[in-house]
Write an enzyme that holds these catalytic residues in place. Structure first.
Site, PDB file in Angstrom:
ATOM      1  N   ARG A 103      -9.521 -14.244  39.690  1.00  0.00           N
ATOM      2  CA  ARG A 103     -10.593 -15.209  39.942  1.00  0.00           C
ATOM      3  C   ARG A 103     -11.703 -14.626  40.819  1.00  0.00           C
ATOM      4  NH1 ARG A 103      -8.870 -20.303  38.166  1.00  0.00           N
ATOM      5  NH2 ARG A 103      -6.675 -20.769  38.490  1.00  0.00           N
TER       6      ARG A 103
ATOM      7  N   PHE B  27     -10.333 -13.763  25.411  1.00  0.00           N
ATOM      8  CA  PHE B  27      -9.824 -14.367  26.638  1.00  0.00           C
ATOM      9  C   PHE B  27     -10.475 -13.630  27.800  1.00  0.00           C
ATOM     10  CE2 PHE B  27      -7.183 -15.568  30.125  1.00  0.00           C
ATOM     11  CZ  PHE B  27      -6.884 -16.893  29.832  1.00  0.00           C
TER      12      PHE B  27
ATOM     13  N   ASP C 296     -13.425 -24.134  25.402  1.00  0.00           N
ATOM     14  CA  ASP C 296     -12.719 -23.377  24.369  1.00  0.00           C
ATOM     15  C   ASP C 296     -12.479 -24.328  23.187  1.00  0.00           C
ATOM     16  OD1 ASP C 296     -11.284 -21.238  23.291  1.00  0.00           O
ATOM     17  OD2 ASP C 296      -9.437 -21.780  24.298  1.00  0.00           O
TER      18      ASP C 296
HETATM   19  P1  IMP Z   1     -10.228 -26.221  26.235  1.00  0.00           P
HETATM   20  O1  IMP Z   1      -9.574 -27.534  26.570  1.00  0.00           O
HETATM   21  O2  IMP Z   1      -9.497 -25.511  25.143  1.00  0.00           O
HETATM   22  O3  IMP Z   1     -11.696 -26.332  25.965  1.00  0.00           O
HETATM   23  O4  IMP Z   1      -9.977 -25.278  27.458  1.00  0.00           O
HETATM   24  C1  IMP Z   1     -10.713 -25.335  28.581  1.00  0.00           C
HETATM   25  C2  IMP Z   1      -9.965 -24.730  29.750  1.00  0.00           C
HETATM   26  O5  IMP Z   1      -9.100 -23.678  29.339  1.00  0.00           O
HETATM   27  C3  IMP Z   1     -10.930 -24.128  30.711  1.00  0.00           C
HETATM   28  O6  IMP Z   1     -11.312 -25.045  31.700  1.00  0.00           O
HETATM   29  C4  IMP Z   1     -10.156 -22.948  31.275  1.00  0.00           C
HETATM   30  O7  IMP Z   1      -9.442 -23.349  32.418  1.00  0.00           O
HETATM   31  C5  IMP Z   1      -9.183 -22.556  30.193  1.00  0.00           C
HETATM   32  N1  IMP Z   1      -9.671 -21.409  29.393  1.00  0.00           N
HETATM   33  C6  IMP Z   1     -10.135 -21.415  28.117  1.00  0.00           C
HETATM   34  N2  IMP Z   1     -10.495 -20.201  27.706  1.00  0.00           N
HETATM   35  C7  IMP Z   1     -10.252 -19.377  28.759  1.00  0.00           C
HETATM   36  C8  IMP Z   1     -10.462 -17.963  28.968  1.00  0.00           C
HETATM   37  O8  IMP Z   1     -10.928 -17.197  28.112  1.00  0.00           O
HETATM   38  N3  IMP Z   1     -10.111 -17.496  30.205  1.00  0.00           N
HETATM   39  C9  IMP Z   1      -9.589 -18.272  31.182  1.00  0.00           C
HETATM   40  N4  IMP Z   1      -9.404 -19.596  31.039  1.00  0.00           N
HETATM   41  C10 IMP Z   1      -9.734 -20.141  29.833  1.00  0.00           C
HETATM   42 MG    MG Z   2      -7.800 -22.333  33.863  1.00  0.00          MG
END
Ligand code: IMP
Ligand code: MG
Length: 175
Positions: free
Chosen positions: A161, A148, A99
């Site tokens: 999940r 999301f 993300d």
């Molecule tokens: P980042 O550090 O913002 O890249 O977030 C990564 C982590 O956020 C992932 O490993 C997920 O656990 C969680 N995450 C990000 N987007 C989503 C989503 O749309 N659904 C569920 N979990 C998410």
């Molecule tokens: Mg998560």
């Protein structure tokens, strides 16, 4: 339920086969240590590694940044570190979704210190629009818009999940 199917089970399984073919080519004749990032990547990793044909050792890393929110807190905590020695090994990190990129960046820093001979990243999903830091991902299942999403390992507050497909999660019931 405030969810709507977005990627079908068939579509996911077909794409996993394609990624596995690529990894099998890239690591032909080599051994691989696969590091599954808990919890979200466990289902993707289970399906992906069963399509790999080189010797594979599996380890787990657990990090957290979200709590029960829809947005990252930006502070990434290691809840469980890897237990295998990855020094001099070929490592493939398997993530559920990228993300902002903060989590994968932190994981990269943590693992690079252990000096693997190769360090590659596979992510089931990727949201390029929400990126806050620059990172290279070697294998991506699907690029998706900034929704999301839940299912196929991904959760909202630990729910959904077990869905065999990916769904968009809406904060409020659609009227
Ligand atoms: P980042 O550090 O913002 O890249 O977030 C990564 C982590 O956020 C992932 O490993 C997920 O656990 C969680 N995450 C990000 N987007 C989503 C989503 O749309 N659904 C569920 N979990 C998410
Ligand atoms: Mg998560």
């Amino acid at each position: 339920m405030p969810i709507k199917e977005f990627l079908s089970e068939e579509k996911i399984q077909k794409r996993i086969k394609e990624i596995a073919d690529q990894i099998n080519k890239d690591f032909e004749g080599k051994e691989l240590i696969v590091i599954v990032v808990l919890k979200g990547a466990f289902i993707f990793a289970a399906d992906l590694i069963r399509q790999l044909n080189m010797p594979v050792h599996v380890d787990f890393l657990e990090v957290s940044s979200y709590g029960d929110s829809l947005e990252t807190s930006g502070v990434i905590k290691v809840k469980r570190d890897v237990s295998l020695n990855i020094n001099g090994e070929n490592v493939l990190v398997i993530e559920d979704i990228i993300d902002t990129g903060l989590t994968i960046k932190k994981i990269k820093e943590l693992l690079e210190i252990k000096d693997p001979s190769a360090l590659k990243f596979a992510a089931f999903l990727n949201k390029p629009e929400s990126r806050r830091v620059e990172i290279d991902v070697d294998y991506v299942g699907f690029d998706i818009p900034n929704y999301f999403v839940v299912g196929y390992g991904l959760d909202y507050a630990q729910n959904y999940r077990q869905l065999p497909y990916v769904a968009i999660y809406y904060e409020e019931e659609e009227k």
